[in-house]
Each structure stands twice: as C-alpha cells, then as structure tokens.
Write a protein that holds these residues in place. Structure first.
Motif, PDB file in Angstrom:
ATOM      1  N   UNK A   1      27.778  31.622  38.645  1.00 27.80           N
ATOM      2  CA  UNK A   1      28.122  31.823  37.224  1.00 27.80           C
ATOM      3  C   UNK A   1      27.225  32.897  36.608  1.00 27.80           C
ATOM      4  N   UNK A   2      25.958  32.915  36.975  1.00 27.16           N
ATOM      5  CA  UNK A   2      25.038  33.935  36.452  1.00 27.16           C
ATOM      6  C   UNK A   2      25.428  35.321  36.961  1.00 27.16           C
ATOM      7  N   UNK A   3      25.716  35.413  38.270  1.00 33.57           N
ATOM      8  CA  UNK A   3      26.097  36.715  38.848  1.00 33.57           C
ATOM      9  C   UNK A   3      27.361  37.282  38.196  1.00 33.57           C
ATOM     10  N   UNK A   4      28.247  36.370  37.774  1.00 30.26           N
ATOM     11  CA  UNK A   4      29.536  36.824  37.224  1.00 30.26           C
ATOM     12  C   UNK A   4      29.517  36.967  35.704  1.00 30.26           C
ATOM     13  N   UNK A   5      28.387  36.665  35.094  1.00 31.14           N
ATOM     14  CA  UNK A   5      28.327  36.609  33.627  1.00 31.14           C
ATOM     15  C   UNK A   5      28.843  37.884  32.967  1.00 31.14           C
ATOM     16  N   UNK A   6      28.579  39.032  33.568  1.00 32.24           N
ATOM     17  CA  UNK A   6      28.993  40.289  32.935  1.00 32.24           C
ATOM     18  C   UNK A   6      30.262  40.883  33.546  1.00 32.24           C
ATOM     19  N   UNK A   7      30.987  40.093  34.297  1.00 40.17           N
ATOM     20  CA  UNK A   7      32.214  40.602  34.933  1.00 40.17           C
ATOM     21  C   UNK A   7      33.456  39.987  34.278  1.00 40.17           C
ATOM     22  N   UNK A   8      34.450  40.842  33.982  1.00 39.41           N
ATOM     23  CA  UNK A   8      35.728  40.310  33.498  1.00 39.41           C
ATOM     24  C   UNK A   8      36.599  39.865  34.660  1.00 39.41           C
ATOM     25  N   UNK A   9      36.440  40.554  35.794  1.00 39.04           N
ATOM     26  CA  UNK A   9      37.235  40.197  36.971  1.00 39.04           C
ATOM     27  C   UNK A   9      36.635  38.958  37.621  1.00 39.04           C
ATOM     28  N   UNK A  10      37.340  37.832  37.501  1.00 38.31           N
ATOM     29  CA  UNK A  10      36.807  36.572  38.056  1.00 38.31           C
ATOM     30  C   UNK A  10      37.651  36.087  39.234  1.00 38.31           C
ATOM     31  N   UNK A  11      38.454  37.016  39.806  1.00 42.41           N
ATOM     32  CA  UNK A  11      39.298  36.641  40.953  1.00 42.41           C
ATOM     33  C   UNK A  11      38.449  36.236  42.152  1.00 42.41           C
ATOM     34  N   UNK A  12      38.924  35.209  42.837  1.00 45.44           N
ATOM     35  CA  UNK A  12      38.192  34.725  44.013  1.00 45.44           C
ATOM     36  C   UNK A  12      39.172  34.040  44.949  1.00 45.44           C
ATOM     37  N   UNK A  13      38.760  33.877  46.191  1.00 45.84           N
ATOM     38  CA  UNK A  13      39.578  33.069  47.101  1.00 45.84           C
ATOM     39  C   UNK A  13      38.698  32.252  48.022  1.00 45.84           C
ATOM     40  N   UNK A  14      39.175  31.050  48.318  1.00 43.90           N
ATOM     41  CA  UNK A  14      38.560  30.255  49.369  1.00 43.90           C
ATOM     42  C   UNK A  14      39.248  30.615  50.671  1.00 43.90           C
ATOM     43  N   UNK A  15      38.460  30.803  51.703  1.00 48.73           N
ATOM     44  CA  UNK A  15      39.042  31.065  53.023  1.00 48.73           C
ATOM     45  C   UNK A  15      38.475  30.058  54.012  1.00 48.73           C
ATOM     46  N   UNK A  16      39.365  29.362  54.690  1.00 48.81           N
ATOM     47  CA  UNK A  16      38.950  28.438  55.752  1.00 48.81           C
ATOM     48  C   UNK A  16      39.467  28.944  57.075  1.00 48.81           C
ATOM     49  N   UNK A  17      38.620  28.957  58.071  1.00 47.70           N
ATOM     50  CA  UNK A  17      39.088  29.172  59.440  1.00 47.70           C
ATOM     51  C   UNK A  17      38.826  27.893  60.217  1.00 47.70           C
TER      52      UNK A  17
END
Ligand code: IMP
Length: 196
Positions: A102-118
């Motif tokens: 949350x701290x790393x993303x505080x100044x980013x508008x782009x909050x896209x993410x994905x979970x990847x499982x192998x």
C-alpha cells in the motif's frame, strides 16, 4: 490414486480439497512424515513450483503436486511477484506485506495487479505445469477477514468485494489457484480413465 500436496499452508489445503475429486486421496506433508522446509530458491514462480515437487519425489518418492503463487503489480513492474511471501522481510507477515505494498502504491493511479499461480505435478516420472491467473486491482485500504495473504487488498475484476470479503467457493471459482487446480484436475481425470 494418491498424491502428495507439497504445502504447509492449511488455507491452501482447505481451498484445494474442495476442488480435487473425492476418489483422489490428497496426502499432506505431515502424512508422509515430511517436517522439513522445502526449498523455494528459484527466481520464477514456475521454477519454485517445479523445485518443490522434484524435492518430494527425490527425497520421499511420492507423486506430488505443489503450487507457487505471486502477486504481480503493473505499476511496480511485476513486483512483488516471486518474492511476494517475503516482500516485507523474512517474517513473511501478511500485514507487513500488505502495508508495504500500500505504501509503494500510494502515489500511483494505476493499481492493476494479477495473482499468478503455477501448479507443478510430478507423476509417472514426468513433471508438468498448469498456470492460473486472476486479474484485478489493489484497493487503497484493507477490507474483509476471510482468506489469507494479500486477500484483503485484492479486488478481482468484475467484483465490488476483495477476496477477503468473499465466500471461499466464489474465490475458488474465479481465483488464480482455482483455475490452475481445475487444469490439474482435468489432467488427473484423463490419467485415471486411462488406468481404470
Ligand atoms: P506461496 O505460493 O505460498 O509462496 O505464496 C506467496 C505469497 O503470496 C504469500 O505471501 C502468500 O500469502 C500470498 N498468496 C498466495 N496465494 C494467495 C491468495 O490466494 N490470496 C492472497 N495471497 C496469496
């Protein structure tokens, strides 16, 4: 048929047990007397999943499946990715990991993410892998009590709730691990048919 699921994470065992057909007996690491830490030293999610099953085959001689999961955040160039468990340090603490993200993303508008499982499966002397991806976004604050890991801050696309606010059955049906395990189950059904 019996297969070892190489994880010590009881949340994962619970999730996966709901998905594997009842006639396949899933053994835990405890069931086979494995109490040591399985190495996960590769620099890809796929590499770690393969490393775990090959370790169990080599040291315990069981057919086995294992999963490895990472949360890949677009604005952070795919971090924390393969390092998701230890993102905020060796304690592998879920709250610390979420707070750091949350701290790393505080100044980013782009909050896209994905979970990847192998999921890697070692059976009949062959190793193969199955991938499941769930796309979504990182919320600004934590919501919900269910699940584990980054669930309180991950909202899958098409839903208004985080994974931690969802029923496990719904998470399984749309989630990364559920998708990868569904592919594994399809393969296991084919193998069962061949030998029955
Ligand atoms: P691993 O696959 O157990 O190594 O998980 C890597 C990291 O991702 C750990 O911090 C887990 O808590 C987290 N993680 C794995 N699967 C999920 C999930 O389904 N929801 C939220 N966090 C997860």
């Amino acid at each position: 048929m019996q297969l070892v699921f190489a994880t010590n994470n009881l949340n994962k065992v619970k999730e996966v047990q709901e998905l594997i057909p009842l006639n396949i007996k899933v053994l835990s690491l405890k069931d086979i007397g494995c109490f040591e830490e399985i190495p996960e030293t590769q620099d890809t999610i796929e590499g770690n999943a393969i490393q775990k099953v090959e370790f169990i085959k080599k040291h315990y001689d069981y057919d086995c499946f294992a999963d490895d999961t990472g949360l890949e955040v677009e604005a952070l160039n795919g971090a924390p990715g393969v390092y998701s468990a230890r993102y905020a340090g060796e304690l592998r603490d879920a709250n610390n990991n979420m707070n750091k993200l949350l701290t790393e993303l505080a100044n980013h508008n782009n909050r896209n993410a994905q979970f990847k499982t192998v999921v890697a499966l070692h059976i009949n002397n062959t190793t193969q892998t199955f991938t499941g991806i769930c796309q979504g976004e990182i919320t600004k604050t934590k919501h919900g009590e269910n699940g584990f890991g980054y669930d309180p801050i991950f909202k899958p696309n098409g839903f208004d709730e985080t994974f931690a606010e969802m029923d496990l059955k719904i998470k399984n049906s749309i989630g990364h691990r559920g998708k990868a395990i569904a592919k594994l189950v399809n393969l296991l059904k084919t193998i069962e048919q061949k030998f029955s």
